[in-house]
Design a protein around this motif. Structure first.
Motif, short mmCIF file in Angstrom:
data_model
loop_
_atom_site.label_atom_id
_atom_site.label_comp_id
_atom_site.label_asym_id
_atom_site.label_seq_id
_atom_site.Cartn_x
_atom_site.Cartn_y
_atom_site.Cartn_z
N ALA A 95 0.82 -1.21 0.00
CA ALA A 95 0.00 0.00 0.00
C ALA A 95 0.86 1.26 0.00
N TYR A 96 2.05 1.20 0.58
CA TYR A 96 2.97 2.34 0.61
C TYR A 96 4.20 2.01 -0.23
N PRO A 97 4.77 2.99 -0.94
CA PRO A 97 6.07 2.77 -1.59
C PRO A 97 7.14 2.49 -0.54
N PRO A 98 8.20 1.74 -0.88
CA PRO A 98 9.22 1.36 0.11
C PRO A 98 9.84 2.54 0.83
N PHE A 99 10.21 3.59 0.10
CA PHE A 99 10.85 4.74 0.74
C PHE A 99 9.90 5.42 1.71
N LEU A 100 8.64 5.57 1.30
CA LEU A 100 7.64 6.21 2.16
C LEU A 100 7.39 5.37 3.41
N ALA A 101 7.32 4.05 3.25
CA ALA A 101 7.05 3.17 4.39
C ALA A 101 8.14 3.28 5.45
N ALA A 102 9.39 3.47 5.02
CA ALA A 102 10.51 3.50 5.97
C ALA A 102 10.75 4.89 6.55
N TRP A 103 10.55 5.94 5.75
CA TRP A 103 10.97 7.27 6.16
C TRP A 103 9.83 8.20 6.54
N ALA A 104 8.59 7.90 6.13
CA ALA A 104 7.49 8.83 6.41
C ALA A 104 7.29 9.07 7.91
N PRO A 105 7.25 8.01 8.76
CA PRO A 105 7.09 8.28 10.21
C PRO A 105 8.23 9.12 10.78
N PHE A 106 9.45 8.87 10.34
CA PHE A 106 10.59 9.64 10.85
C PHE A 106 10.44 11.11 10.49
N LEU A 107 10.15 11.40 9.23
CA LEU A 107 10.03 12.79 8.79
C LEU A 107 8.82 13.47 9.42
N LEU A 108 7.71 12.72 9.54
CA LEU A 108 6.50 13.29 10.13
C LEU A 108 6.74 13.69 11.58
N PHE A 109 7.34 12.81 12.38
CA PHE A 109 7.53 13.12 13.80
C PHE A 109 8.69 14.07 14.02
N LEU A 110 9.60 14.18 13.06
CA LEU A 110 10.61 15.23 13.13
C LEU A 110 9.93 16.59 13.05
N LEU A 111 8.98 16.72 12.13
CA LEU A 111 8.24 17.98 12.00
C LEU A 111 7.35 18.23 13.21
N ILE A 112 6.71 17.16 13.72
CA ILE A 112 5.85 17.32 14.90
C ILE A 112 6.68 17.76 16.10
N GLY A 113 7.84 17.12 16.30
CA GLY A 113 8.69 17.49 17.42
C GLY A 113 9.18 18.92 17.33
N GLU A 114 9.57 19.32 16.12
CA GLU A 114 10.02 20.71 15.93
C GLU A 114 8.87 21.67 16.17
N ALA A 115 7.68 21.34 15.67
CA ALA A 115 6.53 22.23 15.84
C ALA A 115 6.18 22.40 17.32
N VAL A 116 6.17 21.31 18.07
CA VAL A 116 5.87 21.39 19.51
C VAL A 116 6.92 22.22 20.24
N LEU A 117 8.20 22.00 19.90
CA LEU A 117 9.28 22.72 20.57
C LEU A 117 9.23 24.20 20.27
N VAL A 118 9.05 24.54 18.99
CA VAL A 118 9.02 25.95 18.59
C VAL A 118 7.78 26.64 19.16
N ARG A 119 6.67 25.92 19.10
CA ARG A 119 5.40 26.53 19.55
C ARG A 119 5.40 26.79 21.04
N THR A 120 6.02 25.92 21.82
CA THR A 120 5.95 26.05 23.28
C THR A 120 7.12 26.79 23.89
N GLU A 121 8.31 26.73 23.23
CA GLU A 121 9.50 27.27 23.90
C GLU A 121 10.25 28.34 23.12
N GLU A 122 10.18 28.30 21.80
CA GLU A 122 11.00 29.23 21.03
C GLU A 122 10.19 30.46 20.60
#
Length: 364
Positions: A337-364
């Protein structure tokens, strides 16, 4: 504002050391508990084989521990991050660093750098130790914890379908026309009915089929067993159908898995699921780098406000959500259902953005 990306050298070493000690202490505790629980369910099977004893149990532990370490290392890094940052916050050390002009990213920098080191060690550990231990343990389980084949690169317990017939091979050594089969069982079927069961000790390539020796054939209709010195079976079954039919991505190193994918692709076989596993051999260890970012919410906020525990829980929830998303994406990749690259890297990239958004929004 402090323009240096890292705190002072002394503070960076202090934070990185605290982070690594706590992470690996948690990992050791998890491995000890989980291995003890795993032995409770598996020791009976190990000792059920005649002749096995304490040495075989310890052998199983030596093969199983690397798998547990590889699976729970990112989780340990997450808990180590939360405990480290909560301690620094509770002791007002984070407040002191922010009062000195450090941003939230600068406070986290030593932990992220240490996590890169953990990721590099994790990749090397998985590639050199975990893959070999997994392959050996799978081969040992396939023979019910009996004598293990000497060649660790052999395929074991392979099933191949040719028309209506099913072929099971206990062990395969070599590749191409030089492949040698051991423990062959051929289930000859006519439609949905079993016609006969043929077993043989050894098999080698001959023409477009396989010459097997010491043949015993059970005729289902007649209820009679016949024997023969040899027989030619499985005409049209190629060697790669045996050697490439059960590629275990977890039991191969990065380079070996890449070679197996090339061989499968050259043989016209599907490789999408294995390509996702190949990419995950890179993204999996790098997940340790995400953990300081996802657990960073525990570092900030006033500890006396009573919300430090809530912040720690939020950090754990973000980390657990990443592990759930990672497993879900891999499952979708295995299903196509997912391409190989997306299956392996999508969660990493998604939560990298989520972590940055939470950090910037709350502290920076």
């Amino acid at each position: 504002m402090n323009l240096s990306f890292f705190p002072s050298r002394t503070m960076s070493i202090y934070m990185a050391k605290m982070f690594l000690v706590r992470s690996f202490a948690i990992l050791a505790a998890l491995v000890l508990v989980l291995q003890a629980l795993d032995l409770l369910s598996e020791s009976g099977r190990i000792l059920a084989y005649d002749g096995n004893g304490q040495s075989e149990v310890w052998r199983y532990v030596s093969l199983r521990v690397p798998e547990i370490v590889a699976r729970f290392l990112p989780f340990s890094v997450l808990l180590g991050t939360i405990i480290t940052l909560s301690t620094l916050n509770q002791n007002s050390e984070v407040i002191s660093m922010k009062a000195a002009g450090l941003s939230a990213h600068q406070v986290l920098a030593p932990l992220i750098l240490a996590a890169f080191g953990v990721a590099a060690i994790s990749f090397a550990f998985n590639d050199r130790i975990v893959s070999r231990a997994t392959a050996t343990l799978d081969a040992w389980r396939a023979v019910d914890y009996g004598p293990l084949p000497i060649d660790r690169g052999d395929r074991t317990n392979v099933w191949v379908r040719e028309g209506n017939d099913l072929i099971q091979v206990r062990q395969i050594a070599g590749r191409g026309d030089a492949a040698q089969l051991a423990g062959i069982t051929l289930y000859e079927r006519d439609g949905g009915s079993m016609v006969s069961v043929l077993t043989a000790d050894r098999g080698v390539r001959e023409g477009d089929g396989w010459r097997v020796s010491n043949v015993r054939r059970f005729d289902v209709a007649a209820g009679r067993v016949t024997t023969a010195p040899s027989a030619l079976i499985a005409r049209g079954v190629r060697p790669d159908q045996f050697t490439l039919s059960s590629v275990n991505a977890e039991g191969l190193s990065f380079g070996a898995l890449n070679d197996a994918i090339d061989e499968l692709r050259a043989a016209g076989r599907p490789t999408k699921a294995l390509e996702g596993s190949l990419w995950h051999k890179l993204s999996g260890p790098l997940s340790s780098v995400l953990m300081p970012l996802l657990g960073a919410v525990a570092a900030f906020g006033i500890a006396r406000s009573g919300k430090l525990f809530v912040r720690a829980v939020i950090g754990m929830m973000l980390g657990f959500a990443y592990f759930v998303a990672d497993n879900f994406a891999l499952a979708m990749g295995n299903l196509g259902a997912y391409p190989p690259f997306l299956a392996a890297w999508a969660p990493f990239l998604l939560f990298l953005l989520i972590g940055e958004a939470v950090l910037v929004r709350t502290e920076e």
